[in-house]
Design an enzyme around this catalytic site. Sequence first.
Site, PDB file in Angstrom:
ATOM      1  N   CYS A   1      33.910  39.651  38.070  1.00 35.44           N
ATOM      2  CA  CYS A   1      35.308  39.919  37.778  1.00 35.44           C
ATOM      3  C   CYS A   1      36.242  39.335  38.841  1.00 35.44           C
ATOM      4  CB  CYS A   1      35.488  41.424  37.587  1.00 35.44           C
ATOM      5  SG  CYS A   1      36.859  41.812  36.500  1.00 35.44           S
TER       6      CYS A   1
ATOM      7  N   HIS B   1      30.654  44.618  34.645  1.00 39.14           N
ATOM      8  CA  HIS B   1      30.419  45.711  35.590  1.00 39.14           C
ATOM      9  C   HIS B   1      29.293  46.570  35.011  1.00 39.14           C
ATOM     10  CE1 HIS B   1      34.195  44.731  37.590  1.00 39.14           C
ATOM     11  NE2 HIS B   1      34.858  44.882  36.463  1.00 39.14           N
TER      12      HIS B   1
HETATM   13  N1  GLN Z   1      42.271  41.962  39.192  1.00 38.77           N
HETATM   14  C1  GLN Z   1      41.499  41.135  38.304  1.00 38.77           C
HETATM   15  C2  GLN Z   1      42.004  41.146  36.868  1.00 38.77           C
HETATM   16  O1  GLN Z   1      42.626  42.089  36.460  1.00 38.77           O
HETATM   17  C3  GLN Z   1      40.050  41.576  38.341  1.00 38.77           C
HETATM   18  C4  GLN Z   1      39.856  42.962  37.838  1.00 38.77           C
HETATM   19  C5  GLN Z   1      38.480  43.474  38.173  1.00 38.77           C
HETATM   20  O2  GLN Z   1      37.851  42.998  39.099  1.00 38.77           O
HETATM   21  N2  GLN Z   1      38.005  44.460  37.463  1.00 38.77           N
HETATM   22  O3  GLN Z   1      41.772  40.225  36.143  1.00 38.77           O
END
Ligand code: GLN
Length: 688
Positions: free
Chosen positions: A531, A630
């Site tokens: 992510c 995740h």
């Molecule tokens: N901040 C990034 C996004 O919203 C990654 C989010 C995350 O790592 N869950 O795309």
Amino acid sequence: SSDRAGTAVPAARLPRRAAAARRAVLLGGALSRRAGIGGGSTVGGHLGLALEPRLLSRLGAGRRIALVSGTNGKTTTTRLLVEALGGSAVVASSLAGANMAAGIVSALASHPAPLAALEVDEGHLPAVAAALAPQVIALLNLSRDQLDRTNEVRMLAGRWREALAGSEALVVANADDPLVVFAAEVAAKRRFVSVGGRWRLDARHCPHCGGTVVFAEDGSWSCACGFRRPEPYATLVDDALVLSDGSTHRLAVALPGRFNQANAAVAAVAAECLGVALDDALAAIGGVEEVAGRFARHRSGDVDLRLLLAKNPAGWAELLELLTAGEGPVVIGINARDADGHDPSWLYDVPFELLAGREVVATGERARDLALRLLHAGVAHRTLHDQAAALAALGAGRADYVGNYTAFQELRRLLAGPSRRAAASAPLVAARPVVAHGATRDSAVRVVVVHPELLGTYGDGGNGQVLADRALWRGLDVELLLAPAGEPLPRGELYLLGGGEDGPQAQAAAALRSGALASAVEAGAAVFAVCAGFQILGHSFPGADGAPVTGVGLLDVVTERGTTRAVGELATEADLGGVAVRLTGFENHAGHTTLGEGVRPLGVVGHGTGNGASGVDGAWQDKVLGSYLHGPALARNPALADALLALATGGVLAPLDDAEEEALRAERFAALGRRGRGAQKSGRAHGR
Ligand code: GLN
């Protein structure tokens, strides 16, 4: 209870429409209670709000109101505040947990007292505060919880700050939580209380300057930009509240745990703000022994059960000290419904290692996720999804039960109902040795978790534990290293980056652009990034303000902000060395990623969003892999973990007993089949 803070007299006369809506609230509540649909606490409220959208402000008019919000301790603090204000006969208050507009409407509709103490969901605080114009707003803490709904802790803090800037309320706020202070410091009237708190991992990134918030031994904190812990009006010291004028007030709390002393301190100061003498408030608070079933002891047959609630890492961090001192088995119930959050990745942020030595029963709808976490914590356990069966499996004597929100509610219903000695048992899964964080030895395979204090928000730190354990279980010499930003990146064979909030993500990228990660990859290291981490490895990604931030350039990908946030289960099919493997996980991101020429996807999306419109997830270029999964991804997909280990070590890996992993995988894929694609929760972005 006494009438020192007010007596029950009818609230201001309601306009006709609001009066009719109020009657509908009461009727709807009574009917739903009779039909056995919930406690009737929200059904009526929804009905009333449909009839009169301004019902909340109408019902609040003419009353003196205190709101209580924060990630943990809302229900308890509200209850303590009610006692401090004279008791439930003279104070309108919420039924435990009914803390959104409909629940609050029900609470106010059913109690005419001129005084109200109401718990408010963190996300609903701005709207509720605007409607009710409270005298006092008490703010306890902010940390990761239900991220599928709230997306980021930092976004909540920002919305609180906007709301409080225009509020007339006297804000009572925890001085030791930087995100709470960030929100409260703009309030015209404020009173800070220093009550401590163990969990700091959501507050290391300065919300003002993007630098690093540093915590000192004594709990004070500061950033180089000048943002620092404010002077507290009151400080919790052992079992006393010490005021800035030097006076000391005894705080004797019947509820267990340091966190309940913190809740009591905030409740007492909030009561003082409403005119109650501090010592009177503290005396009233001291008598409370249980709150909505929490902290109560319950006899079920031969079992003497203590009931506890914990629903996120910060809550668990406070509770573990009680549990390590407890006796007998621990039953842990984990659900992942709307009110719990659908992604239990956070279980990997809880140091369950501390429970080693106690027998643990994993139960609830997500017992399998917990069981695998316990395996990676070195804790012997049994798995019984059915909570009644989990209780029935206990021998005589003392035991602890800890549940997250809906699991706890269900357990209370079970205990209140006719006793059901469901005969069930499950095999004990023995504790395996697990890897602890350690210093570097050159001989070992070194797994480096990169910037966990910035890229650890979504539970991906567990990937490091899983990889290291799977190496250890094969007899490999392995080390697990945590590499905070601001320190030189240690040398390693495998680097892991996790998900993070927009601001901390940009801070991590700035540190990684120095080139240490790139030279490690050049030297042959493998990388798995999830992510925010995945986005950082590309050419650019959107920062908190939407403007592009330069990435590390190890993957030929670019990330831009999508029109909707992708939140929900993600399932893909990947080709791992010629073997087709289904991957399972949970995604939660605003960024959408486009792959360049020189890179292939990690998987083809079967359920969920992944990179975006392209129908694929992640990227794979040489030994660098990225994904939106995740879960954590390597816990839910042992084949992916082993593919990475093979990349890093170059060796052939012996097979492991993956029964727990396979059981979890089967359950996750079956859940997708049941709910179908329509169940995908997408586009629930806040403020985007
Ligand atoms: N901040 C990034 C996004 O919203 C990654 C989010 C995350 O790592 N869950 O795309």
